[in-house]
Design a protein around this motif. Structure first.
Motif, PDB file in Angstrom:
ATOM      1  N   ILE A   1       1.022  -1.059  -0.193  1.00 54.59           N
ATOM      2  CA  ILE A   1      -0.060  -0.018  -0.120  1.00 54.59           C
ATOM      3  C   ILE A   1       0.872   1.135   0.061  1.00 54.59           C
ATOM      4  O   ILE A   1       0.570   2.135  -0.817  1.00 54.59           O
ATOM      5  CB  ILE A   1      -0.908   0.122   0.978  1.00 54.59           C
ATOM      6  CG1 ILE A   1      -1.946  -1.081   0.979  1.00 54.59           C
ATOM      7  CG2 ILE A   1      -1.709   1.181   1.305  1.00 54.59           C
ATOM      8  CD1 ILE A   1      -2.714  -1.300   2.158  1.00 54.59           C
ATOM      9  N   VAL A   2       1.925   1.302   0.951  1.00 56.13           N
ATOM     10  CA  VAL A   2       2.704   2.444   0.945  1.00 56.13           C
ATOM     11  C   VAL A   2       3.582   2.641  -0.177  1.00 56.13           C
ATOM     12  O   VAL A   2       3.882   3.896  -0.769  1.00 56.13           O
ATOM     13  CB  VAL A   2       3.792   2.667   2.092  1.00 56.13           C
ATOM     14  CG1 VAL A   2       4.847   3.351   2.150  1.00 56.13           C
ATOM     15  CG2 VAL A   2       2.747   2.319   3.548  1.00 56.13           C
ATOM     16  N   SER A   3       3.938   1.462  -0.805  1.00 58.77           N
ATOM     17  CA  SER A   3       4.913   1.639  -1.891  1.00 58.77           C
ATOM     18  C   SER A   3       4.236   1.896  -3.222  1.00 58.77           C
ATOM     19  O   SER A   3       4.525   2.791  -4.240  1.00 58.77           O
ATOM     20  CB  SER A   3       5.514   0.234  -2.394  1.00 58.77           C
ATOM     21  OG  SER A   3       4.631  -0.633  -2.410  1.00 58.77           O
ATOM     22  N   GLY A   4       2.659   1.616  -3.250  1.00 60.10           N
ATOM     23  CA  GLY A   4       1.961   2.010  -4.363  1.00 60.10           C
ATOM     24  C   GLY A   4       1.544   3.761  -4.205  1.00 60.10           C
ATOM     25  O   GLY A   4       1.514   4.263  -5.238  1.00 60.10           O
ATOM     26  N   VAL A   5       1.676   4.111  -3.043  1.00 63.71           N
ATOM     27  CA  VAL A   5       1.634   5.643  -2.838  1.00 63.71           C
ATOM     28  C   VAL A   5       2.609   6.448  -3.886  1.00 63.71           C
ATOM     29  O   VAL A   5       2.680   7.272  -4.561  1.00 63.71           O
ATOM     30  CB  VAL A   5       1.481   6.081  -1.558  1.00 63.71           C
ATOM     31  CG1 VAL A   5       1.840   7.635  -1.398  1.00 63.71           C
ATOM     32  CG2 VAL A   5       0.506   5.611  -0.877  1.00 63.71           C
ATOM     33  N   PHE A   6       3.803   5.922  -3.555  1.00 58.28           N
ATOM     34  CA  PHE A   6       5.241   6.403  -4.185  1.00 58.28           C
ATOM     35  C   PHE A   6       5.127   6.079  -5.581  1.00 58.28           C
ATOM     36  O   PHE A   6       5.998   7.102  -6.571  1.00 58.28           O
ATOM     37  CB  PHE A   6       6.458   5.908  -3.609  1.00 58.28           C
ATOM     38  CG  PHE A   6       6.777   6.596  -2.025  1.00 58.28           C
ATOM     39  CD1 PHE A   6       7.236   7.923  -1.807  1.00 58.28           C
ATOM     40  CD2 PHE A   6       6.356   5.852  -0.880  1.00 58.28           C
ATOM     41  CE1 PHE A   6       7.261   8.155  -0.464  1.00 58.28           C
ATOM     42  CE2 PHE A   6       6.320   6.180   0.142  1.00 58.28           C
ATOM     43  CZ  PHE A   6       7.034   7.696   0.466  1.00 58.28           C
ATOM     44  N   CYS A   7       4.449   5.216  -5.957  1.00 56.56           N
ATOM     45  CA  CYS A   7       4.652   4.655  -7.595  1.00 56.56           C
ATOM     46  C   CYS A   7       3.576   5.306  -8.357  1.00 56.56           C
ATOM     47  O   CYS A   7       4.130   5.181  -9.549  1.00 56.56           O
ATOM     48  CB  CYS A   7       4.095   3.075  -7.482  1.00 56.56           C
ATOM     49  SG  CYS A   7       5.899   1.806  -7.151  1.00 56.56           S
ATOM     50  N   ILE A   8       2.757   6.097  -7.865  1.00 59.75           N
ATOM     51  CA  ILE A   8       1.835   7.141  -8.499  1.00 59.75           C
ATOM     52  C   ILE A   8       2.703   7.905  -9.443  1.00 59.75           C
ATOM     53  O   ILE A   8       2.515   8.277 -10.664  1.00 59.75           O
ATOM     54  CB  ILE A   8       0.916   7.718  -7.596  1.00 59.75           C
ATOM     55  CG1 ILE A   8       0.055   7.108  -6.807  1.00 59.75           C
ATOM     56  CG2 ILE A   8       0.210   8.777  -8.383  1.00 59.75           C
ATOM     57  CD1 ILE A   8      -0.726   7.750  -5.884  1.00 59.75           C
ATOM     58  N   VAL A   9       3.931   8.252  -8.811  1.00 65.11           N
ATOM     59  CA  VAL A   9       4.747   9.181  -9.644  1.00 65.11           C
ATOM     60  C   VAL A   9       5.065   8.540 -11.216  1.00 65.11           C
ATOM     61  O   VAL A   9       5.351   9.011 -12.149  1.00 65.11           O
ATOM     62  CB  VAL A   9       6.124   9.254  -8.854  1.00 65.11           C
ATOM     63  CG1 VAL A   9       7.097  10.260  -9.918  1.00 65.11           C
ATOM     64  CG2 VAL A   9       5.787  10.117  -7.552  1.00 65.11           C
ATOM     65  N   LEU A  10       5.298   7.229 -10.943  1.00 66.87           N
ATOM     66  CA  LEU A  10       5.603   6.574 -12.273  1.00 66.87           C
ATOM     67  C   LEU A  10       4.488   6.573 -13.493  1.00 66.87           C
ATOM     68  O   LEU A  10       4.858   6.362 -14.674  1.00 66.87           O
ATOM     69  CB  LEU A  10       5.744   5.002 -12.178  1.00 66.87           C
ATOM     70  CG  LEU A  10       6.886   4.839 -11.170  1.00 66.87           C
ATOM     71  CD1 LEU A  10       6.922   3.304 -10.880  1.00 66.87           C
ATOM     72  CD2 LEU A  10       8.374   5.208 -11.640  1.00 66.87           C
ATOM     73  N   ILE A  11       3.236   7.303 -13.201  1.00 64.82           N
ATOM     74  CA  ILE A  11       2.486   7.425 -14.182  1.00 64.82           C
ATOM     75  C   ILE A  11       2.729   8.305 -15.349  1.00 64.82           C
ATOM     76  O   ILE A  11       2.665   8.032 -16.498  1.00 64.82           O
ATOM     77  CB  ILE A  11       1.107   7.877 -13.594  1.00 64.82           C
ATOM     78  CG1 ILE A  11       0.338   6.727 -12.692  1.00 64.82           C
ATOM     79  CG2 ILE A  11       0.123   8.242 -14.648  1.00 64.82           C
ATOM     80  CD1 ILE A  11      -0.827   7.313 -11.794  1.00 64.82           C
ATOM     81  N   ASN A  12       3.534   9.570 -15.013  1.00 67.28           N
ATOM     82  CA  ASN A  12       4.178  10.360 -15.709  1.00 67.28           C
ATOM     83  C   ASN A  12       4.901  11.462 -15.063  1.00 67.28           C
ATOM     84  O   ASN A  12       4.502  12.326 -14.673  1.00 67.28           O
ATOM     85  CB  ASN A  12       2.966  11.081 -16.444  1.00 67.28           C
ATOM     86  CG  ASN A  12       3.663  11.998 -17.593  1.00 67.28           C
ATOM     87  OD1 ASN A  12       4.788  12.169 -17.734  1.00 67.28           O
ATOM     88  ND2 ASN A  12       2.786  12.469 -18.492  1.00 67.28           N
TER      89      ASN A  12
END
Length: 318
Positions: free
Chosen positions: A293-304
Motif C-alpha cells: 500500500i505504501v509503495s503504491g503511493v510512491f509509485c503514482i509518480v511513475l504514471i508520468n
C-alpha cells in the motif's frame, strides 16, 4: 539533562503520536497530493496544485479527521489492545482518556472549520465522514463483514474528497471531458479498497485472542480461520479486475511495473497465508500488505514523471 517533568511531557507527546498513528498521516497526505497531481489534474503544473490553498485545506482536513479517527478507535479498543498489542497499549495509556477525548473533539472542530472555509459541501462531507468514523468505532467494527467493509471504505474516502474538490471546480460542460479521470481514480480506489479489506481480514486473524475476549464477532470467531482464508483468497483474485482496467484501458505509464510486482508478491502472500496459523505469521502478512500500500503511493509518480515540472495536455485515452 531533561528534568523528570520534561521527560514525562516528551513521553506523553510520543504517546499521543502513537495514538494518532502520526507515522501514517504523512503517507495519506502524500497520496492525496500525488493523486491530484498525476491522476486528477495532470494538465496542471505540480507547483500550481501544491499552492492551491483550498486543496491544502481539504488535504489538511482529511489528515486531521483521520488522526481524530485513530483517537476514537483507540478509545473504544483500549481493552482489546491490552491483549493484542500490550507494548503499544502501555505507551498509549500515558495519555488519559479525558485528554484523548479533548484532542479528538478539538481535531474534529478544526477539520469541519477548514472544510467550511472551502465550501458548505465540503463541510457536509467531512461532518458525515467524522460521524461515520465514530459510528464505526462505537458499533460497526464489532460485526463481521460489515465492519471489515466499513474500515476499508473509511480509508479510501479521503481520495474521493480530492475528487469532489476538482469536480466542483469544473463546469457542467467539462464533466464529460474529465470522466476518464473519474474512472482512473475509481479503479485505483477499488484496488486500494481490496488491499485494505484483505488487510482488515488479516488483522482479524492476527487479533483473534483480543477480539474473542472482548466479544467482537469477527469472521474467524463466528466461523473459523479457514473461512477467513478462503474469503481473502477470493478478494486477492478480485484485485485483477481494477488492475486490468488500469493497464489495458487507461494509460498508467510505468506504474504497470508496480502492479505486475504486486501480483508476484500476492502469489507468495496466498501461499504463505494457507501455511500460517500464528499471530507472528499473520503479522508478517499484515506488514507485506502495508508495504504494498505504501509503495503504491510512491509509485503514482511513475504514471508520468514529467508532470512534476510541467503539466501535460490530456491525451485521448486518459
Amino acid at each position: 539533562m531533561l528534568s523528570r517533568q520534561h521527560k514525562l511531557l516528551v513521553m506523553k507527546i510520543v504517546s499521543l503520536f502513537s495514538v494518532v498513528r502520526g507515522y501514517n498521516i504523512p503517507i495519506i497526505v502524500l497520496a492525496q497530493y500525488l493523486s491530484a497531481i498525476f491522476i486528477l489534474a495532470p494538465e496542471k503544473r505540480a507547483l500550481d496544485i501544491l499552492l492551491d490553498f483550498h486543496l491544502f485545506l481539504i488535504v489538511f482536513a482529511s489528515a486531521v479527521t483521520i488522526a481524530s479517527g485513530y483517537i476514537i478507535n483507540n478509545f473504544y479498543d483500549s481493552q482489546k489492545d491490552l491483549i493484542n498489542r500490550p507494548n503499544k497499549s502501555m505507551l498509549d495509556r500515558l495519555v488519559s482518556q479525558k485528554t484523548k477525548l479533548t484532542v479528538y473533539f478539538s481535531l474534529n472542530f478544526l477539520a469541519v472549520l477548514m472544510a467550511f472555509v472551502v465550501s458548505w459541501r465540503a463541510f457536509l462531507f467531512f461532518s458525515g465522514y467524522i460521524f461515520l468514523i465514530w459510528f464505526y468505532s462505537h458499533k460497526i467494527k464489532k460485526y463481521p463483514i460489515v465492519g471489515n467493509l466499513t474500515a476499508a471504505l473509511l480509508a479510501v474516502i479521503p481520495f474521493f474528497a480530492i475528487l469532489l474538490y476538482f469536480y466542483n471546480a469544473i463546469s457542467f460542460e467539462e464533466i464529460e471531458d474529465h470522466m476518464s479521470h473519474f474512472m482512473v481514480i475509481s479503479a485505483h480506489a477499488v484496488f486500494l479498497f481490496l488491499l485494505l479489506l484483505i488487510r482488515e481480514m488479516i488483522k482479524d486473524l492476527e487479533n483473534l485472542k483480543g477480539d474473542l475476549a472482548n466479544d467482537y464477532r469477527t469472521i474467524p470467531i463466528l466461523y473459523n480461520e479457514t473461512t477467513s482464508k478462503r474469503i481473502i483468497t477470493v478478494l486477492t483474485f478480485l484485485t485483477v479486475l481494477p488492475v486490468y482496467v488500469l493497464i489495458n484501458i487507461y494509460d498508467v505509464g510505468y506504474m504497470d511495473i508496480y502492479f505486475y510486482i504486486c501480483f508476484v508478491v500476492m502469489f507468495f502472500f496466498l501461499f504463505y497465508l494457507w501455511k500460517s496459523n500464528s499471530k507472528e505469521q499473520y503479522l508478517l502478512l499484515h506488514n507485506v500488505l502495508k508495504f504494498l500500500i505504501v509503495s503504491g503511493v510512491f509509485c503514482i509518480v511513475l504514471i508520468n514523471p514529467s508532470v512534476l515540472w510541467h503539466g501535460r495536455e490530456l491525451i485521448s485515452n486518459y
